[in-house]
Design an enzyme around this catalytic site. Structure first.
Site, PDB file in Angstrom:
ATOM      1  N   ASP A 579      84.865  32.433  35.402  1.00 55.77           N
ATOM      2  CA  ASP A 579      84.027  31.704  36.349  1.00 55.77           C
ATOM      3  C   ASP A 579      83.098  30.627  35.778  1.00 55.77           C
ATOM      4  OD1 ASP A 579      85.273  33.745  37.635  1.00 55.77           O
ATOM      5  OD2 ASP A 579      83.504  34.575  38.588  1.00 55.77           O
ATOM      6  N   GLU A 773      81.985  46.817  33.864  1.00 49.81           N
ATOM      7  CA  GLU A 773      82.714  45.570  34.075  1.00 49.81           C
ATOM      8  C   GLU A 773      82.786  44.757  32.769  1.00 49.81           C
ATOM      9  OE1 GLU A 773      81.083  43.229  37.234  1.00 49.81           O
ATOM     10  OE2 GLU A 773      82.747  41.802  37.242  1.00 49.81           O
TER      11      GLU A 773
HETATM   12  C1  6A9 Z   1      81.968  38.329  45.601  1.00 52.71           C
HETATM   13  C2  6A9 Z   1      80.412  40.176  46.171  1.00 52.71           C
HETATM   14  C3  6A9 Z   1      78.866  43.176  47.450  1.00 52.71           C
HETATM   15  C4  6A9 Z   1      84.789  38.199  38.656  1.00 52.71           C
HETATM   16  O1  6A9 Z   1      87.237  41.529  39.004  1.00 52.71           O
HETATM   17  C5  6A9 Z   1      87.352  40.584  40.001  1.00 52.71           C
HETATM   18  C6  6A9 Z   1      86.790  39.236  39.567  1.00 52.71           C
HETATM   19  C7  6A9 Z   1      87.583  38.684  38.388  1.00 52.71           C
HETATM   20  O2  6A9 Z   1      88.872  38.341  38.815  1.00 52.71           O
HETATM   21  C8  6A9 Z   1      86.947  37.458  37.790  1.00 52.71           C
HETATM   22  O3  6A9 Z   1      87.634  37.056  36.646  1.00 52.71           O
HETATM   23  N1  6A9 Z   1      85.381  39.394  39.209  1.00 52.71           N
HETATM   24  C9  6A9 Z   1      85.515  37.747  37.412  1.00 52.71           C
HETATM   25  O4  6A9 Z   1      84.925  36.609  36.855  1.00 52.71           O
HETATM   26  C10 6A9 Z   1      84.568  39.918  40.333  1.00 52.71           C
HETATM   27  C11 6A9 Z   1      84.528  38.991  41.502  1.00 52.71           C
HETATM   28  C12 6A9 Z   1      83.748  39.537  42.613  1.00 52.71           C
HETATM   29  C13 6A9 Z   1      83.573  38.531  43.726  1.00 52.71           C
HETATM   30  C14 6A9 Z   1      82.887  39.210  44.839  1.00 52.71           C
HETATM   31  C15 6A9 Z   1      81.323  39.097  46.683  1.00 52.71           C
HETATM   32  C16 6A9 Z   1      80.043  41.141  47.216  1.00 52.71           C
HETATM   33  O5  6A9 Z   1      79.180  42.082  46.659  1.00 52.71           O
END
Ligand code: 6A9
Length: 819
Positions: A579, A773
């Site tokens: 990100d 994470e």
């Molecule tokens: C937004 C939040 C209650 C961010 O693991 C999933 C992703 C990855 O693919 C990505 O590489 N994560 C990483 O940079 C998490 C993304 C979560 C977005 C959620 C809404 C609601 O909270």
């Protein structure tokens, strides 16, 4: 089909001793957003869930437990979980002084996906303190069919088991029975006890009609009814002299006509237990508490055997670490598999949206050829998928899933292929798959509105390709091991079973039940069945994410191979998955090193799969593209001065220049094994990676160099923290190529491999008992979402399936097989 596999055919097991995988995977804990929620893999069908709260006071009712929430319980973890057989989960609720254990046993039989039995047990965490828990188990049927309570309605509750019967198109006839454990103590004492004497010691219930698509809101419906019941009874008393909450916070004991949602409540004191039996009528088998008494120990034993065969204890780890290391890895693997959910519903797509730097794209069209505008709801889609986090993001994420399936496939190959097939099924006619799969109202309820819309020219790293290569490798290894040494291993050629207790590094025991690994025909037809969609997907990447080479004074050997992520903002490239990793300013002419590397990897995979299914012409085309990508990585992305690979961008004079930020990005050609072992640039990458001033930490590789001015700054998501899946990519590149093959840097690569693997494992397991994470790049502490049931679990694979460099029989045999 290749000749050597045909020759092996006579040696293959003829009877697989396992029901078809559709059958064994029909039911599951496929509502991972709940602490305990079972449903079948059918769009509209039977959904169950568990709610509980404390009755030590009135306030605890407002803290009723149902959906997984971060920082609510003191922990929740599947200690063992097998998607086909069941598992055990432990939920620690310190606030209510109860440890709840949920046990699930799947019982095959009949023609409709079999039966199951679940046991919900509670015990006080501190035995000397009160533990008063009210549990509500609910079941709701959606779609065509019917559900009824069979037990006679009693207006003051029911003594003894509560029975339901139902029927639906795909499940056919079934019954559900909820039965008390032998020692349950219903709350029975307290002031005003006399007023409630007819209700005390009973199981309470309700039945309500629930509109289509609303069963997921069962908790609201049920708790609202309890509040109404409370209000009608509470008026007889004066605050603060209310009766014991256990008497007043109850279901009303009535069932409305046409009910399709039922709830069953027990309010208990001290240790408790109740069982839920789902009997599929065609299975013709009665289940009882004895089924669970006997079945759970057997399940655990077979789970442990299977786990040890799938992920054997690494020879280079001291035996005294064995217990804790195995417990950690079992829990990580179980939570990943226990986090698999089934989702069904529509999603929001905006075909028109684009940033100015993306505006060179063709106008987006609707299926009927008219120009598409604005956000729209799609047709409903179905998806079985693992999820990164049961509390925070309980839904499918495209690039996470490739990593999930690498791990799942090591434990249950066919399960990983089944899930992959669902994802492949999402590839649309243009070849696009949305990065986040937010299917249906329930999934959307967890996502802020600004993140709900998906855009059809946005990508995400093509990790599904990793699952395909992992399968092909596993298949070859397994076939080779089978063919050469079935007799040596004492494997019964009729059943494919090794004698119990056999633990072979070639992995014959845990793969014995796999249909795809054991049958060249099935493997072949599986790959053939996904090939056309995968190719459309690949072509979509090459078409929509292409970058500009001919302008800006760039020279490159290939005129086609350059790539750029669409959908970035000034500060974020969400589509890249990394990100907030630093990049240059957005520009239509920028080129992204990670994307061209992913494409190199994707191309190689396409070549492998095309070769496997004998699409020879395609394979030759892919081989050419693979070579062109390797050349262009050198021509467009290598910065001689800084001795590193970089993104490219365009300056005010319309000239190309490199944007170089030391971190994961700079490692990409290495992470995907795109550099030959004798590459003149390999040494520089390894040095950068091993440098403690930059990427190397005692806990794993940092996303951004510790010396970078933005290290740890801002949102600090990908500006330093350690991500396990990226460390896994580095470890497997080292293990499979740079440390394994002869070359000028082999010694260094081996050294780095050994150290990195140890650092990652030692930091992660046994620290907090949680999987996180990501990890702090300076202290190694867990950060952000936890328990994180997604790709962080790959530590378990780093531990077990990437062992030290002893001779691996698998590799050796594989080599023999391709001769
Ligand atoms: C937004 C939040 C209650 C961010 O693991 C999933 C992703 C990855 O693919 C990505 O590489 N994560 C990483 O940079 C998490 C993304 C979560 C977005 C959620 C809404 C609601 O909270």
């Amino acid at each position: 089909m290749q000749l050597q596999w045909l020759l092996l055919l006579p040696l293959l097991p003829t009877a697989l001793g396992q029901a078809g995988s559709n059958d064994t995977l029909l039911w599951g804990a496929y509502r991972p957003n709940l602490y305990f929620g079972l449903r079948p893999r059918i769009p509209e069908s039977l959904m169950t869930g568990l709610i509980w709260f404390g009755t030590q006071d009135y306030q605890s009712f407002s803290k009723a437990r149902h959906t997984c929430e971060q920082n609510e319980l003191d922990g929740y973890t599947w200690t063992e979980f097998d998607a086909r057989e069941g598992g055990v989960q432990v939920l620690k609720d310190g606030y209510n002084n109860v440890k709840i254990t949920t046990e699930l046993l799947k019982i095959p039989g009949g023609d409709h996906g079999g039966s199951w039995a679940a046991r919900i047990r509670g015990e006080p965490i501190k035995p000397d303190r009160p533990s008063r828990i009210s549990t509500i188990f609910y079941l709701g049927l959606e779609g065509t069919g019917g559900l009824e309570m069979e037990t006679d309605e009693e207006e003051d509750g029911i003594e003894g088991p509560v029975k339901f019967s139902g029927s639906s198109l795909q499940l056919d006839d079934f019954t559900i029975k909820i039965v008390d454990g032998p020692n349950n103590k219903f709350v029975s004492s307290g002031a005003f006890k006399e007023d409630f004497k007819d209700r005390i010691g009973k199981t309470h219930f309700l039945g309500r009609p629930s509109a289509p698509g609303t069963i997921w809101q069962a908790k609201d419906t049920i708790l609202k009814t309890i509040v109404q019941q409370f209000q009608s009874k509470a008026q007889d008393y004066q605050q603060p002299n209310y009766p014991d909450p256990s008497f007043l916070i109850t279901l009303p004991d009535d069932v409305y006509t046409n009910s399709n949602l039922f709830a069953v409540q027990k309010t208990l004191e001290g240790p408790f237990q109740f069982d839920v039996f789902y009997e599929s009528a065609s299975a013709k088998r009665k289940l009882s508490s004895a089924t669970l008494d006997q079945g759970i120990p057997v399940l655990l034993e077979s789970y442990n055997k299977r786990f040890e065969a799938a992920l054997p204890f690494p020879a280079d780890y001291p035996a005294e670490k064995r217990k804790s290391l195995e417990a950690f890895s079992k829990a990580a693997t179980s939570n990943l598999i226990g986090g698999i959910g089934y989702f069904y519903g529509n999603s929001i797509v905006d075909k028109k949206f684009s940033y100015e730097w993306d505006e060179d794209e063709d106008a987006a069209l609707n299926d009927d050829g008219t120009e598409a505008k604005g956000a729209r709801l799609t047709e409903p889609r179905a998806l079985l998928t693992a999820t990164p986090s049961r509390s925070f993001f309980p839904r499918g994420f495209y690039w996470d899933e490739g990593f999930h399936l690498l791990h799942i496939g090591q434990y249950d190959n066919d399960l990983s292929l089944d899930i992959l097939k669902d994802w492949i099924g999402l590839i649309d006619q243009d070849g696009w798959v949305a990065r986040e799969q937010i299917l249906g109202e329930e999934a959307r309820s967890k996502v802020p509105q600004e993140f709900q819309t998906q855009v059809p020219n946005y990508a995400n790293p093509p990790t599904l390709a990793m699952v395909v290569t992992a399968f092909i490798e596993r298949f070859k290894t397994h076939q080779a091991a089978q063919g050469i040494s079935n007799q040596d291993l004492g494997i019964d050629v009729n059943t494919g079973q090794a004698p119990l207790g056999t633990n072979t590094a070639a992995g014959s025991l845990h793969t014995a039940g796999s249909e795809y690994l054991n049958s060249p025909e099935l493997a072949f037809s599986y790959l053939k069945s996904i090939y056309a969609s995968l190719k459309r997907h690949y072509d979509w990447f090459r078409r929509t994410q292409r970058g500009q080479i001919k302008q800006y004074g760039r020279t490159a050997r290939s005129r086609s191979e350059a790539y750029r992520w669409r959908g970035r903002t000034e500060t974020h490239v969400l589509t890249s998955g990394m990100d907030d990793y630093p990049r240059g300013p957005p520009h239509a002419g920028e080129l992204h090193l990670d994307l061209i590397s992913w494409m190199g990897f994707f191309t190689r995979t396409m070549k492998d799969i095309a070769t496997f299914i004998e699409e020879k012409e395609d394979a030759a085309v892919f081989a050419d593209i693979e070579k062109a990508i390797a050349e262009n990585i050198e021509d467009l992305h290598w910065n001689e001065e800084q001795q590193m690979y970089c993104d490219a961008n365009v300056n005010e004079d319309e000239e190309s220049y490199h944007v170089c930020h030391k971190g994961y990005l700079s490692l990409f050609p290495f992470l995907h094994s795109l550099l030959p072992t004798d590459s003149p640039h390999l040494g520089a990458i390894l040095d950068l990676m091993r440098d403690p001033e930059h990427i190397w930490s005692p806990y794993g590789l940092r996303s951004l160099s510790a010396s970078h001015p933005e290290f740890g700054k801002g949102e600090n998501y990908w500006k330093g923290p350690i991500w396990i899946q990226m460390n896994y990519l580095a470890l497997s590149a080292l293990h499979k190529k740079y440390a394994a093959e002869a070359g000028p840097y082999q010694g260094k690569a081996k050294q780095i491999y050994t150290e990195l693997r140890r650092n990652v494992i030692d930091n992660e397991y046994g620290r907090t008992g949680y999987v996180w994470e990501q990890y702090d790049p300076l202290t190694g502490e867990g950060k952000r979402s936890h328990p994180f049931t997604g790709w962080t679990s790959l530590t378990a694979l780093s531990e077990f399936s990437l062992p030290i460099f002893a001779q691996r029989p698998g590799q050796f045999l594989c080599f023999l097989a391709v001769l």
